[in-house]
Scaffold this active site. Structure first.
Site, short mmCIF file in Angstrom:
data_model
loop_
_atom_site.label_atom_id
_atom_site.label_comp_id
_atom_site.label_asym_id
_atom_site.label_seq_id
_atom_site.Cartn_x
_atom_site.Cartn_y
_atom_site.Cartn_z
CG ASP A 31 41.43 66.36 22.43
OD1 ASP A 31 41.03 65.50 23.24
OD2 ASP A 31 40.91 66.54 21.31
CB SER A 66 27.27 74.07 24.55
OG SER A 66 27.35 74.95 23.47
CE LYS A 105 24.50 72.88 20.83
NZ LYS A 105 25.18 74.12 20.43
#
Length: 452
Positions: A332, A321, A346
């Site tokens: 990224d 999460s 999740k």
């Protein structure tokens, strides 16, 4: 997410159950609706049932409700006669199960209270961590928390708790002891303690609001580097301020690299993950959320990073999460090298509502994506350096927690090795991030191949 932002309080919360974590917002919508329901249905169990139905009908991320006839479900729920709220709970849970979404779920009053306590990052008590000592089998203080009544009363690590308000702790479990120690702020508590080499003694304490530490940090010197090691347990409402203190203190100690340990972190508050990401990122996207009608909201860094030193992030299958939001943002943007096992997977956002009787409801309201648009739901994030611990290594770290974050911890040791590699030792520019995105691939290493 734009629509829900208008309906919900900025306070954000999480439901954490084992490895299943929920990134959520707490709503004030329930309070206004509660007043209407009280008048219309006179506080009957049907008021609770219909409040749940209305909230799901209004907010659930899947407007087709998993191909269920949600209107027919309402008729069925309201056609039943309930003699107690507990009967209503059973039917509510049955209805929610038809959505086949484990994150949209009902919480009875005790569960909801536990949720609000956990997400607030605060408890009412005296400020100690306890465990059952394996050798003595006695309830023992592991750590008194800073600035707590326990510290002020002189309680020390290793003190054995023999009785709580006159009740013997023999054969008492930690959960039972915790429930006895917690209570209303300002009330008194008596402990009988035994300190090695001393007679038993009694301590009277006054319960206070305790800020739960979720961040541990220390300076390490490994691999020829000054490493700022930070362990984040969960994303509570105090996590961001505690992280800020940790980074600033380690900056003051002139560390030249960081290791951020998110292993076992089940998630928590969406806003906390965003604030912490901004402490590491000066620019770039952090997360994008998309609601039931396709409206999207992208959150970005805002040039408030506290450090640009090289960073490694440790994750495992229980990093979920909010942990994955932070990891995805750092990965990224090529801000960190990610080391460890694939994360939980999740990528759903919930709103959390208090209901008419003090129970609660978590409703999935949005899907989130990493800055590059990756959907990690049920997939997880694959680390840059994939390194799974063997069963024996997991057991060794579980039996000897002091080894976690040392060179005897294979994933930490591999992170130190990665930080010594110049390819990972410098935060990438936006242009480099774009180029690397086309060429980078996860590395796979077996823990037993590492020699340190």
């Amino acid at each position: 997410m734009n629509h829900s932002a208008k309906r919900h309080s900025p306070l954000q919360a999480a439901l954490i159950g084992g490895a299943i974590a929920t990134t959520a917002t707490i709503s004030v919508f329930g309070q206004a609706w509660t007043r209407c329901v009280h008048a219309a249905l006179q506080d009957s169990p049907k008021a609770l049932v219909d409040q749940v139905w209305q909230l799901v009908n209004r907010e659930y991320v899947d407007g087709k409700f998993n191909q269920q006839d949600w209107q027919a479900i309402r008729q069925s729920l309201l056609s039943k006669e309930y003699t107690s709220n507990e009967q209503a709970y059973v039917e509510i849970r049955k209805a929610l199960q038809r959505l086949e979404d484990p994150y949209t779920r009902f919480l009875d009053p005790k569960q909801f209270q536990a949720l609000t306590s956990q997400t607030s990052g605060e408890v009412s008590g005296i400020g100690i961590r306890m465990e059952i000592d394996e050798k003595t089998k006695k309830l023992t203080v592991v750590e008194p928390i800073e600035n707590s009544p326990a510290i002020k009363a002189g309680i020390k690590k290793g003190d054995q708790i023999l009785a709580i308000n006159g009740k013997s702790t023999q054969n008492m479990k930690v959960d039972e002891a915790s429930s006895l120690i917690r209570g209303q702020v300002g009330t008194s508590l008596n402990l009988r303690l035994q300190r090695p080499g001393k007679n038993t003694f009694d301590v009277k304490l006054t319960r206070a609001t305790i800020e739960i530490p979720t961040v541990n940090y220390t300076l390490k010197q490994d691999g020829g580097r000054r490493i700022g090691y930070i362990q984040l347990r969960e994303f509570s409402s105090h996590a961001a301020e505690q992280m800020q203190r940790a980074i600033r203190e380690l900056n003051r100690q002139k560390v030249d690299s960081y290791v951020l340990d998110l292993r076992g972190n089940p998630g928590g508050l969406l806003q906390a993950s965003i604030e912490i990401a901004r402490m590491w990122l000066d620019s770039g996207g952090i997360v994008k959320t998309v609601d039931r009608v396709g409206s999207s909201e992208e959150t970005k860094a805002n040039r408030t990073a506290l450090t640009n030193q090289p960073l490694a992030v440790l994750v495992d299958g229980n990093s979920a999460s909010a942990s994955e939001i932070l990891t995805g943002a750092l990965k990224d943007n090529n801000r960190a090298v990610v080391v460890g096992s694939k994360t939980f997977g999740k990528a759903l956002v919930q709103s959390v509502h208090e209901l008419v009787d003090g129970s609660g409801l978590a409703v999935t309201i949005a899907h989130y994506y990493t800055p590059k648009g990756t959907d990690i739901n049920k997939k997880g994030i694959v680390p840059d350096i994939e390194l799974d611990l063997t069963t024996a290594q997991q057991r060794q770290l579980a039996d000897n927690p002091n080894l976690i974050g040392t060179l005897s911890d294979p994933q930490y040791a591999r992170a130190i090795l990665a930080l010594s590699n110049k390819n990972f030792a410098k935060p990438a520019t936006p242009a480099q991030t774009s180029q690397t995105a086309k060429t980078s691939a996860p590395l796979s290493v077996r823990a037993e191949d590492l020699k340190f």
